[in-house]
Write a protein that holds these residues in place. Structure first.
Motif, PDB file in Angstrom:
ATOM      1  N   ASP A   1       1.434   4.151   6.194  1.00 30.30           N
ATOM      2  CA  ASP A   1       0.317   4.138   6.821  1.00 30.30           C
ATOM      3  C   ASP A   1       0.748   4.183   8.580  1.00 30.30           C
ATOM      4  N   GLU A   2      -0.621   4.569   8.990  1.00 30.93           N
ATOM      5  CA  GLU A   2      -0.445   5.097  10.244  1.00 30.93           C
ATOM      6  C   GLU A   2      -1.186   4.040  11.224  1.00 30.93           C
TER       7      GLU A   2
ATOM      8  N   ASN B   1       0.870   4.008  -2.901  1.00 32.53           N
ATOM      9  CA  ASN B   1      -0.007   5.389  -2.296  1.00 32.53           C
ATOM     10  C   ASN B   1       0.866   6.232  -2.560  1.00 32.53           C
ATOM     11  N   SER B   2       2.004   6.030  -2.445  1.00 32.04           N
ATOM     12  CA  SER B   2       3.199   7.161  -2.376  1.00 32.04           C
ATOM     13  C   SER B   2       3.584   7.634  -3.899  1.00 32.04           C
TER      14      SER B   2
ATOM     15  N   ARG C   1       0.453  -0.998   0.043  1.00 30.48           N
ATOM     16  CA  ARG C   1      -0.146  -0.076  -0.105  1.00 30.48           C
ATOM     17  C   ARG C   1       1.375   1.301  -0.109  1.00 30.48           C
ATOM     18  N   SER C   2       1.972   1.238   0.680  1.00 23.25           N
ATOM     19  CA  SER C   2       2.570   2.163   1.131  1.00 23.25           C
ATOM     20  C   SER C   2       3.663   2.472  -0.516  1.00 23.25           C
TER      21      SER C   2
ATOM     22  N   GLN D   1       4.805  13.356  -0.316  1.00 23.24           N
ATOM     23  CA  GLN D   1       4.808  13.063   1.277  1.00 23.24           C
ATOM     24  C   GLN D   1       4.471  11.669   0.837  1.00 23.24           C
TER      25      GLN D   1
ATOM     26  N   ASN E   1       0.797   9.247  -5.059  1.00 26.81           N
ATOM     27  CA  ASN E   1       0.307  10.368  -4.814  1.00 26.81           C
ATOM     28  C   ASN E   1       1.663  11.832  -5.354  1.00 26.81           C
TER      29      ASN E   1
ATOM     30  N   GLN F   1       3.292   8.189   1.522  1.00 27.93           N
ATOM     31  CA  GLN F   1       2.275   7.563   2.410  1.00 27.93           C
ATOM     32  C   GLN F   1       2.127   6.488   2.798  1.00 27.93           C
TER      33      GLN F   1
END
Length: 221
Positions: free
Chosen positions: A207-208, A189-190, A185-186, A203, A193, A205
């Motif tokens: 997971d929090e 998503n990165s 996912r990182s 930035q 972005n 991205q």
């Protein structure tokens, strides 16, 4: 091109034998499929796989996943040398970023996903970590601890985010698959972005919250 390098650094010590490496190995084809079939993601990211036990080794050199047919497998045996992993990581990143720049690419700071299920067996690994964190291409490190990993050690390894397995609510097998999913996912998503921002104000991205893990604070006194 604008390139964001990702490094997966995985514990291959004897304690990872059996379900440990099996679960990571079963997740790697899914990661490869997700990234390699998405041109906008594959074009902007590069991926490398490093395994470590008594010694560390580059199992998959940094590459565009769309150019690979498959990723290599992990195998378990030996002890847990964190220092060897950090020394090899520093050497590998320095060469990779230098090569990418020589090819004319704009290179973002590398991102490392570090996974261990135990406690380092070598002394002085903190010195190697400090050298990794202080050189010109120092990476952002997201550290994950599973099974018998020590919370304080995982926190010390990370300089961006840290996670420890919730042992009472999730099995190590599920935690390992969630680790691989978070990495995938990182990357996706990165890269997405990066495309949306046109390379401006990009930035990372990450997971929090990762299912099965507790997020650890990196604040230090």
């Amino acid at each position: 091109m604008q390139i964001l390098p990702f490094y997966m650094v995985c514990d291959e010590s004897g304690s990872m034998a059996g379900e440990g490496v099996d679960n990571i190995n079963s997740a790697l084809p899914e990661l490869h499929q997700e990234i390699s079939t998405n041109p906008s993601v594959a074009d902007k990211t590069r991926f490398a796989l490093i395994g470590f036990s008594t010694q560390a080794s580059v199992l998959q050199p940094l590459a565009d996943l769309s150019e690979l047919t498959q990723l290599p497998s992990l195998s378990a045996g030996g002890v847990t040398s964190f220092g060897d992993a950090f020394r090899l990581l520093k050497k590998t990143i320095e060469k990779d970023v230098t090569d990418l720049k020589a090819e004319g690419h704009d290179v973002y700071r590398p991102v490392v996903f570090f996974l261990s299920d135990g406690i380092p067996t070598d002394e002085g690994w903190q010195t190697d970590l400090e050298e990794l964190n202080s050189f010109r291409y120092a990476p952002k490190i997201i550290a994950f601890g599973v099974s018998d990993a020590d919370t304080a050690t995982i926190t010390e390894v990370a300089n961006f985010k840290a996670f420890i397995q919730q042992e009472r609510t999730v099995s190590p097998a599920m935690a390992l698959r969630e680790f691989a999913s978070s990495l995938t996912r990182s990357i996706v998503n990165s890269a997405t972005n990066m495309s949306a921002q046109g390379g401006e104000g990009f930035q990372l991205q990450v997971d929090e919250h990762v299912p099965g893990f507790t997020s650890l604070s990196l604040d230090k006194l």
